[in-house]
Design a protein around this motif. Structure first.
Motif, PDB file in Angstrom:
ATOM      1  N   LYS A 183      50.253  19.167  66.518  1.00  0.00           N
ATOM      2  CA  LYS A 183      50.530  18.682  65.170  1.00  0.00           C
ATOM      3  C   LYS A 183      51.424  17.443  65.279  1.00  0.00           C
ATOM      4  CE  LYS A 183      50.207  23.344  63.235  1.00  0.00           C
ATOM      5  NZ  LYS A 183      50.925  24.426  62.510  1.00  0.00           N
ATOM      6  N   LEU A 184      50.795  16.315  65.467  1.00  0.00           N
ATOM      7  CA  LEU A 184      51.534  15.097  65.787  1.00  0.00           C
ATOM      8  C   LEU A 184      52.324  14.545  64.616  1.00  0.00           C
ATOM      9  CD1 LEU A 184      48.822  13.304  67.944  1.00  0.00           C
ATOM     10  CD2 LEU A 184      50.664  14.815  68.687  1.00  0.00           C
ATOM     11  N   SER A 185      52.042  14.990  63.410  1.00  0.00           N
ATOM     12  CA  SER A 185      52.788  14.509  62.245  1.00  0.00           C
ATOM     13  C   SER A 185      54.076  15.293  62.015  1.00  0.00           C
ATOM     14  CB  SER A 185      51.911  14.589  60.990  1.00  0.00           C
ATOM     15  OG  SER A 185      51.510  15.936  60.740  1.00  0.00           O
ATOM     16  N   THR A 186      54.407  16.215  62.916  1.00  0.00           N
ATOM     17  CA  THR A 186      55.597  17.046  62.757  1.00  0.00           C
ATOM     18  C   THR A 186      56.861  16.201  62.841  1.00  0.00           C
ATOM     19  OG1 THR A 186      54.480  18.964  63.704  1.00  0.00           O
ATOM     20  CG2 THR A 186      56.891  18.994  63.685  1.00  0.00           C
ATOM     21  N   ARG A 187      57.779  16.428  61.901  1.00  0.00           N
ATOM     22  CA  ARG A 187      59.090  15.785  61.920  1.00  0.00           C
ATOM     23  C   ARG A 187      60.141  16.821  61.526  1.00  0.00           C
ATOM     24  NH1 ARG A 187      55.843  12.931  63.657  1.00  0.00           N
ATOM     25  NH2 ARG A 187      55.476  10.702  63.292  1.00  0.00           N
ATOM     26  N   THR A 188      61.355  16.654  62.003  1.00  0.00           N
ATOM     27  CA  THR A 188      62.432  17.588  61.647  1.00  0.00           C
ATOM     28  C   THR A 188      63.011  17.290  60.273  1.00  0.00           C
ATOM     29  OG1 THR A 188      64.126  16.193  62.697  1.00  0.00           O
ATOM     30  CG2 THR A 188      63.035  17.851  64.078  1.00  0.00           C
ATOM     31  N   ASN A 189      63.117  16.010  59.922  1.00  0.00           N
ATOM     32  CA  ASN A 189      63.686  15.581  58.638  1.00  0.00           C
ATOM     33  C   ASN A 189      65.103  16.110  58.446  1.00  0.00           C
ATOM     34  OD1 ASN A 189      61.332  14.168  57.804  1.00  0.00           O
ATOM     35  ND2 ASN A 189      60.395  16.110  57.187  1.00  0.00           N
ATOM     36  N   LEU A 190      65.841  16.244  59.545  1.00  0.00           N
ATOM     37  CA  LEU A 190      67.240  16.667  59.463  1.00  0.00           C
ATOM     38  C   LEU A 190      68.133  15.444  59.338  1.00  0.00           C
ATOM     39  CD1 LEU A 190      67.558  19.497  62.135  1.00  0.00           C
ATOM     40  CD2 LEU A 190      67.760  19.735  59.677  1.00  0.00           C
ATOM     41  N   ARG A 191      69.056  15.494  58.409  1.00  0.00           N
ATOM     42  CA  ARG A 191      70.001  14.394  58.229  1.00  0.00           C
ATOM     43  C   ARG A 191      71.411  14.958  58.316  1.00  0.00           C
ATOM     44  NH1 ARG A 191      66.111  12.592  59.401  1.00  0.00           N
ATOM     45  NH2 ARG A 191      64.754  11.061  58.386  1.00  0.00           N
ATOM     46  N   ARG A 192      72.017  14.807  59.476  1.00  0.00           N
ATOM     47  CA  ARG A 192      73.381  15.291  59.703  1.00  0.00           C
ATOM     48  C   ARG A 192      74.189  14.172  60.336  1.00  0.00           C
ATOM     49  NH1 ARG A 192      73.798  21.174  60.552  1.00  0.00           N
ATOM     50  NH2 ARG A 192      75.445  20.711  62.055  1.00  0.00           N
ATOM     51  N   SER A 193      75.505  14.281  60.193  1.00  0.00           N
ATOM     52  CA  SER A 193      76.387  13.229  60.696  1.00  0.00           C
ATOM     53  C   SER A 193      77.055  13.637  62.007  1.00  0.00           C
ATOM     54  CB  SER A 193      77.450  12.897  59.654  1.00  0.00           C
ATOM     55  OG  SER A 193      78.220  14.051  59.334  1.00  0.00           O
ATOM     56  N   ASP A 194      76.406  14.486  62.792  1.00  0.00           N
ATOM     57  CA  ASP A 194      76.977  14.897  64.073  1.00  0.00           C
ATOM     58  C   ASP A 194      75.931  14.731  65.165  1.00  0.00           C
ATOM     59  OD1 ASP A 194      75.197  16.901  63.549  1.00  0.00           O
ATOM     60  OD2 ASP A 194      76.695  18.452  63.178  1.00  0.00           O
ATOM     61  N   GLU A 195      76.242  15.261  66.363  1.00  0.00           N
ATOM     62  CA  GLU A 195      75.340  15.084  67.487  1.00  0.00           C
ATOM     63  C   GLU A 195      73.996  15.766  67.261  1.00  0.00           C
ATOM     64  OE1 GLU A 195      79.325  14.076  68.986  1.00  0.00           O
ATOM     65  OE2 GLU A 195      78.514  15.617  67.673  1.00  0.00           O
ATOM     66  N   LEU A 196      73.982  16.889  66.547  1.00  0.00           N
ATOM     67  CA  LEU A 196      72.705  17.534  66.244  1.00  0.00           C
ATOM     68  C   LEU A 196      71.840  16.632  65.373  1.00  0.00           C
ATOM     69  CD1 LEU A 196      73.820  21.224  65.604  1.00  0.00           C
ATOM     70  CD2 LEU A 196      72.534  20.341  67.539  1.00  0.00           C
TER      71      LEU A 196
END
Length: 437
Positions: A183-196
């Motif tokens: 599934k090449l369109s997979t994205r996490t879409n996580l927006r955090r201000s740390d190393e993760l």
């Protein structure tokens, strides 16, 4: 010497800390959580200590004052005995009064002289021995409350910390599995201000590049199939016509067949050369020979005029006696690709071929005054089979491998290829390769 060692040690420590914790945002958050745990534990222990605190024994000065008051208001020994008995009954404090010679004057003769809650003080008549009642036992469950409170607080903070860290890790793990499943369109879409958050952004960028590469490979296969099918179909038609017609018609078809075969040969040659350069990037497969820069530029101009006799070409060859160590045939292909693009898509205006030396490099520029390249297409110029003008015919559009092949050839010679273009003004292709030492 000492200052040098200290500076070196400090620099080494700083480098190690920077490598281990990076920006330190995640470390600082975990450290803050640890501080909150310590503060909560300290508060729980303080509460438990306050609950277990025993009453303080009476102060010696207070006791002496009390004894003086009792003795001063007693009329005789019997009254003094009665007052001390009442004191013991009300407070549990056992008092023995002795004169200065140590003789008993009043009070209980069985007063404890040693142990917790016992002490001696002086009064106006002599010495007072006081035995305070033992303190009450601490309330049940005090230590248990402290342990339970600490466990609950640490548990709550651990659950919150785990939830704060586990959610992005679960998202990253699921995204990695989906990407591995195709599934090449997979994205996490996580927006955090740390190393993760940095890891999530890097994963999304990687997934985007993988998707582009796989899509490019699929398009490459489809385009190669199309490019091979079309000339093969024309050859088959020409052969059928030649077989059914006269000898004159068969001879007339031979030139078309030769042109289609040349096109197939050019396509396979470009694909193989591009793959060979890409797979052999560690040791570029070039046959280097000492070549005159001036002659190489003049030969390229001669070939351009032969292929495009109606197209004006302006040449400025300021190479002098400069020499370059290059694979002449491969660099010739790169120059021909750039000049061919200018001749096909540079419009009716003049094409300029400029060559000069400086800073230990040979610089060759190809200018045209065509429609230029749209900014959105600039990033894809070196994508296999990409054509900036989607509407142009295949006969004039080429195979879409020219710029890619030219760049790989130049890079194999430790050089660079740059493309500058402004819509409506034209395009400049610039090659830089090192001069011979």
């Amino acid at each position: 010497m000492c200052s040098f060692v200290c500076r070196s040690w400090a620099a080494a420590v700083a480098d190690y800390v920077d490598q281990v914790i990076g920006g330190g945002r995640l470390v600082l958050r975990i450290y803050a959580i640890g501080l909150m745990q310590v503060a909560a534990l300290a508060a729980a222990l303080a509460i438990a200590r306050a609950a277990n605190r025993r009453p303080a024994p009476p102060h010696a000065e207070q006791t002496r004052f009390l004894v003086e008051e009792i003795a001063a208001h007693a009329q005789d020994g019997a009254a003094l005995e009665a007052r001390l008995g009442e004191l013991k009954q009300r407070t549990g404090m056992d008092v023995l009064l002795e004169d200065r010679s140590g003789n008993r004057m009043a009070g209980s003769a069985g007063v404890r002289k040693r142990g917790p809650g016992t002490f001696t003080t002086s009064w106006s008549g002599g010495t007072a021995r006081i035995s305070s009642p033992p303190p009450p036992p601490p309330p049940d469950g005090g230590p248990l409350f402290a342990v339970a409170a600490a466990a609950v607080l640490v548990g709550i903070s651990a659950v919150l910390t785990a939830a704060w860290l586990a959610r992005p890790l679960r998202v990253l793990s699921a995204a990695a599995r989906n990407l591995g499943a195709g599934k090449l369109s997979t994205r996490t879409n996580l927006r955090r201000s740390d190393e993760l958050g940095d890891v999530a952004v890097a994963f999304d960028e990687m997934a985007g590049r993988i998707e582009s590469l796989v899509r490019g490979q699929r398009e490459l296969l489809a385009n190669v199939s199309h490019e091979l099918r079309t000339p093969l179909a024309r050859i088959r038609v020409a052969l059928d016509l030649a077989a059914e017609g006269s000898a004159e018609e068969a001879a007339a078809q031979l030139s078309g067949i030769a042109g289609d075969l040349a096109e197939l040969e050019r396509l396979t040659s470009d694909i193989l050369a591009s793959a060979r350069l890409e797979l052999s990037s560690a040791q570029p497969p070039v046959r280097v020979e000492r070549t005159s820069a001036r002659e190489m530029v003049e030969d390229a101009a001669t070939r351009f005029r032969a292929h495009y006799p109606a197209h004006p070409l302006h040449v400025e060859n300021r190479c002098g006696d400069a020499q370059v160590d290059v694979d002449r045939m491969m660099l010739r292909r790169a120059l021909d690709n750039l000049l061919s693009n200018a001749g096909k898509h540079g419009g009716p205006g003049e094409v300029a071929l400029l060559a000069a030396t400086g800073d230990g490099r040979l610089t060759i520029e190809v200018h045209d005054r065509g429609a230029g390249i749209a900014p959105d297409d600039m990033e894809q110029l070196f994508t296999p089979f990409f054509r900036a003008d989607r509407s142009r015919a295949r006969q004039t559009g080429g195979l879409g491998l020219g710029l890619l092949l030219a760049r790989r050839i130049v890079e194999a010679h430790r050089g660079t290829l740059e493309i500058e273009s402004k819509p409506g003004e034209g395009t400049v292709a610039r090659i830089r390769v090192p001069l011979a030492s």
